[in-house]
Scaffold this active site. Structure first.
Site, short mmCIF file in Angstrom:
data_model
loop_
_atom_site.label_atom_id
_atom_site.label_comp_id
_atom_site.label_asym_id
_atom_site.label_seq_id
_atom_site.Cartn_x
_atom_site.Cartn_y
_atom_site.Cartn_z
N HIS A 149 31.45 44.20 43.17
CA HIS A 149 31.54 42.70 43.84
C HIS A 149 30.18 41.85 43.92
CE1 HIS A 149 35.49 43.59 44.90
NE2 HIS A 149 35.34 44.70 45.88
N ASP A 203 40.28 50.04 40.05
CA ASP A 203 39.76 49.83 41.65
C ASP A 203 40.98 48.86 42.12
OD1 ASP A 203 37.25 50.12 43.55
OD2 ASP A 203 38.48 48.42 44.06
N HIS A 216 40.44 46.48 44.23
CA HIS A 216 40.02 45.22 44.20
C HIS A 216 39.56 44.73 43.02
CE1 HIS A 216 39.09 47.21 48.20
NE2 HIS A 216 39.55 46.09 48.53
ZN LIG Z 1 37.81 48.81 45.92
#
Ligand SMILES: [Zn+2]
Length: 311
Positions: free
Chosen positions: A125, A162, A164
């Protein structure tokens, strides 16, 4: 022995305090199960390696790196808008994650160990100029930059399972035609960071080099296996010289932060198929990073499944 497995306290130090979902106990949770199953006996155990500032600044802006340095000294405040707190030594801990992923890539290119697994890493991220979602430095981003600048490897595939969306990697290379990106994640309408719509396929000269597949909440192994062949075909068509896998365990059923419902068999399948694909492409290079995962038992089971598939 061709799987290099990274382990060491210095890597486990990347965490945001006891009781935090991304706590410093994640590495030990993995290692207990890994050693109980004796998987480590079949791999080459390697110690974590710290990244130099120049390694980090190949991806991140010097201004942001200076900010992390400063807040690492004070241990105060947040590195983003409230998800990613600073702690004393956060710079060193995050640099250790980056350096370890870089070491894995360098040794794969050198032919020393074509495959590696780096737990804790895969901090997908972080943006070039800021932290986000528990991620201080984006180690896969730094690795992609190093593969190009240091090792002369241009065509890199980044695959992310993942829960996300790997937004920090996606937006940094959205217009890069030589970064083949494939990401299966929980639909952004239901989960942080909200990005990764199927319509996001890359911009400019990179149009068509990115594959985003949003999965509905509750998606199970059967749903994963239905879409996986698309990922594999996409990566194969991109003819990458190197494959990175972010094997986040938060897509396993029972994660406290997400709503997907895979079992570790999905992670094993992804790692096994990418291993075969890397060999088919003639180089065999596959570096997997542990990524997210906040249910400790799930994290241990998924990461061990990846290690086993890569042995
Ligand atoms: Zn994640």
């Amino acid at each position: 022995m061709t799987l290099r497995l990274y382990y060491g306290e210095a890597l486990g130090a990347y965490g945001f305090g006891d009781g935090h979902p991304f706590g410093p106990d994640r590495l030990a949770a993995f290692w207990r199960v890994c050693t109980a199953r004796q998987l480590h006996e079949h791999a080459t155990i390697a110690a974590p390696v710290a990244a130099g500032q120049a390694d980090i600044e190949r991806f991140h802006t010097p201004e942001y790196v200076a900010r992390v340095h400063e807040q690492s000294r004070t241990g105060e405040g947040y590195l983003d808008y409230g998800d990613t707190p600073a702690f004393p030594g956060v710079y060193e801990a995050a640099a250790m994650v980056v350096g370890t992923t870089l070491d894995a890539c360098a040794r794969a290119v050198a032919g020393e160990a074509a495959r590696a697994f780096v737990p804790i890493a895969g901090l997908h991220h972080a943006r070039r100029d800021r932290a986000a979602g528990f991620c201080v430095f984006n180690d896969p981003g730094c690795a992609i930059e190093a593969l190009r600048a240091v090792h002369g490897v241009r065509r890199v595939a980044y695959v992310d399972i993942d829960a996300h969306h790997g937004d920090g990697v996606f937006y940094a290379f959205e217009d890069d035609p030589e970064l083949i990106f494939a990401d299966l994640h929980e639909d952004g309408r239901y989960l942080y960071p909200g990005t990764g719509a199927a319509s996001e396929t890359g911009t400019g000269a990179a149009a068509g080099t990115k594959l985003n597949i949003p999965m509905p909440p509750g998606a199970d192994d059967a749903a994963f296996l239905r879409v996986w062949p698309r990922v594999e075909e996409f990566v194969r068509a991109g003819r990458p010289e190197f494959i990175l896998l972010q094997a986040g365990a938060d897509s396993i059923n029972g994660d406290p932060l997400t709503h997907l419902a895979y079992t570790p068999a999905a992670h094993a399948h992804a790692a096994r198929r990418l291993r075969v694909l890397a060999e088919e492409l003639g180089h065999g290079r596959l570096v997997a990073m542990g990524g997210g995962g906040y249910n400790r038992a799930n994290l241990a089971a998924a990461w061990c499944a990846v290690v086993e598939a890569m042995l």
